[in-house]
Design an enzyme around this catalytic site. Structure first.
Site, PDB file in Angstrom:
ATOM      1  CE1 TYR A 198     -12.564   3.812  -9.305  1.00 43.39           C
ATOM      2  CE2 TYR A 198     -14.537   2.939 -10.346  1.00 43.39           C
ATOM      3  CZ  TYR A 198     -13.557   2.856  -9.380  1.00 43.39           C
ATOM      4  OH  TYR A 198     -13.565   1.812  -8.487  1.00 43.39           O
TER       5      TYR A 198
ATOM      6  CG  ASN B 230      -7.781  -3.941  -3.935  1.00 40.62           C
ATOM      7  OD1 ASN B 230      -8.980  -4.011  -4.176  1.00 40.62           O
ATOM      8  ND2 ASN B 230      -7.291  -3.181  -2.956  1.00 40.62           N
TER       9      ASN B 230
ATOM     10  CE  LYS C 235     -11.434   0.383 -10.726  1.00 39.15           C
ATOM     11  NZ  LYS C 235     -10.418  -0.459 -10.071  1.00 39.15           N
TER      12      LYS C 235
ATOM     13  CG  ASP D  50      -2.189   0.803   1.042  1.00 41.78           C
ATOM     14  OD1 ASP D  50      -3.248   0.181   0.865  1.00 41.78           O
ATOM     15  OD2 ASP D  50      -2.121   2.043   1.050  1.00 41.78           O
TER      16      ASP D  50
ATOM     17  CB  THR E  28     -15.239   0.775   1.802  1.00 42.63           C
ATOM     18  OG1 THR E  28     -15.751   1.884   1.045  1.00 42.63           O
ATOM     19  CG2 THR E  28     -15.151  -0.454   0.903  1.00 42.63           C
TER      20      THR E  28
ATOM     21  CB  ILE F 134     -17.879  -2.522  -1.309  1.00 42.15           C
ATOM     22  CG1 ILE F 134     -17.915  -3.366  -2.594  1.00 42.15           C
ATOM     23  CG2 ILE F 134     -17.453  -3.365  -0.114  1.00 42.15           C
ATOM     24  CD1 ILE F 134     -18.931  -4.490  -2.588  1.00 42.15           C
TER      25      ILE F 134
END
Length: 250
Positions: A157, A91, A161, A38, A192, A190
């Site tokens: 984005y 990811n 993707k 990360d 998150t 999601i």
């Protein structure tokens, strides 16, 4: 403890929080040794600590996936530490402030494409030779429902993707006979930490898009990633798998 990934070495980018964190922890729970990567050192090292506390094996490597040299160094550190690489989950991802295409900031375009699309290419560019040297394995690229459809004011984005899905298919065809399977996963919205900061009023329209009637969890995405990473998915490659509570069916 289940061990469908026993003896495997797995690398996860963007593993310091959210879906990446859940994937790293799930890999470790299934017996893999995990490289947690990360740009956030504190978040990444906290995930390593959680894995070790549960009896797993992991270490942290700081890396910015938008830089080819960081991806090369990340794979090199993996081989140096564990001696092999069998699984990679690309990811890491970022977003940008919403804007119409005619007003979209060039710097924001470059950032989103740099991490979300070029970062996946750079990752695979250095992961694939290592996977071949290790006897084969699997790569899972994190796409999105926006790898299939689009929303307004989100052009970079969406483009990135969609690109990840195409890149996944192209690479999978190239390496299909060489013992490497490559697939893409497309999460819906999601639950998150980012979405958890939103008001109930702001969350309601997002929830309403999912026929299942709720947002997904990072752990539910991780379950799919683990399966695709394992020999249980031995005949699965070059595919896109939605985990979206039925959103794309509307």
């Amino acid at each position: 403890m289940s061990s469908i990934l026993q003896g495997k070495v797995a690398l996860v980018t963007g593993a310091g929080s959210g879906i990446g964190r859940a994937v790293a922890i799930a890999y470790a729970a299934e017996g893999a040794k995990v490289i947690v990567s990360d740009i956030n050192r504190d978040g990444g090292e906290a995930v390593v600590a959680a894995i070790k506390k549960a009896g797993g094996d992991a270490f942290f490597v700081l890396a910015n996936t938008s830089l080819p040299e960081d991806n090369e160094a990340l794979v090199g550190a993996t081989i140096k530490h564990y001696g092999a690489l069998h699984i990679a989950c690309n990811n890491a991802g970022v977003g940008a402030p919403p804007a119409d295409l005619g007003d979209y900031e060039i710097a924001n375009w470059d950032k989103v494409i740099g991490v979300n699309l070029s970062g996946v290419f750079y990752g695979m560019r250095y992961q694939l030779p290592a996977l071949l040297a290790s006897g084969g394995g699997a790569i899972i690229n994190m796409a999105s429902i926006l790898g299939q459809v689009a929303t307004a004011q989100n052009s970079a984005y969406v483009a990135a993707k969609h690109g990840v899905v195409g890149l996944t298919k192209a690479a999978a065809i190239e390496y299909a006979t060489r013992g490497i399977r490559i697939n893409a996963v497309g999460p819906g919205y999601i639950d998150t930490p980012l979405l958890q900061t939103m008001s109930e009023e702001a969350r309601a329209p997002l929830i309403a898009q999912h026929p299942i009637g709720r947002l997904g969890t990072s752990e539910e995405v991780a379950e799919l990633v683990v399966w695709l990473s394992s020999d249980k998915a031995s005949f699965v490659t070059a595919s896109y798998y939605a985990v979206d509570g039925g959103l794309l069916a509307r």
